[in-house]
Enzyme design. Sequence first.
Site: not given
Ligand code: F6P
Length: 342
Positions: A14, A111, A113, A134, A136, A231, A266
């Site tokens: 992400g 991040g 992964g 990230t 997170d 979340e 965010q």
């Molecule tokens: O890892 C960053 C993040 O924004 C998390 O906070 C969230 O759970 C996830 O990515 C959302 O992922 P995607 O962009 O695949 O919807």
Amino acid sequence: MKKQKKIGILTAGGDCPGLNAAIRGVGKTAIVKYNMEVVGISSGFLGLINKDYIPLEEQMLSGILTLGGTILGTSREKPFKKTGHLSIDKPKLIKAHYDELGLDCLVCIGGNGTQKTAARLVEEGLNVIGIPKTIDNDVWGTDQTFGFDSALWIATDAIDRLHSTANSHKRIMVIEIMGHHAGWLTLYAGMAGGGDVILIPELDYNMDVVNNYLLERARKKKPYSIVVVAEGIEKPKKQSAASFISERIEEGTGIETRKTILGYIQRGGSPSPVDRLLATRFGAKAVDLIAREDYGRMVIKKGEKIKDILLSEVGSNLKLVPPDYSLIKKARGMDICMGCKA
Ligand code: F6P
């Protein structure tokens, strides 16, 4: 003059604010300080699978420091994941294209992964350096990832804005914050934004505890309450955390409750100064490691220092909020509800 080394850069997973600052930090240090050649790889590991890359010249790295997103694009491609379509061996393709490009090292900005994939590529014999990013803040081994500080500003601002509308209507406001399985962003934004209840995945919560706390606030004539939820908290699969918690609150307290899911806001926009600096320092450090051929490592922040650890150490580890974390104790000491008894 003959180039010293040729390196590839990719951004995977992400996106988050600061990716371009990191690309710039890597690219400018490589070109200016070490006379290296730099290749930008598109859309994370997909770019290496599909041979989608462009040479990055120094002037292409100007003016990107403040830009959100990533000029290289990103994807959640996991080349080592078995998909059932056994026809293409993605790691083999990546290795072949890395060799064909004549890379001396691949810089993987991502991040958990991404760092896991980077460690697997090291096992396959590639020279790799990881840079953790990230919102997170859950990458193992580093005190902080870039992206986190910018997201914290956005989430805090959103909570700030909920206070006045909550007060006008005497409502309970539930706001859902990202963070995947980790509660860093929720805890920090919840505290910075003056949340009354803060629910994070690392702590079990009990709705009776939450509802009694909210009813007690109402009895004390506090006109409204702000509930900040991650979340990733325990909830039914099909419902968002905000929906689930706001419904349980309304039925348990009888107080009018509204929900806000902050979502991708965010992750968007210009990085904060702290993230620009961290991404730049990570980028420069990554290239210093490459220059001395100290491969297979991920750059990290430890206290005020930028250091590095083995990518293999990062592995599948997640950095979660410890249940006895100092900020949690401070919150409890101020009668902020963490969803359960200490
Ligand atoms: O890892 C960053 C993040 O924004 C998390 O906070 C969230 O759970 C996830 O990515 C959302 O992922 P995607 O962009 O695949 O919807």
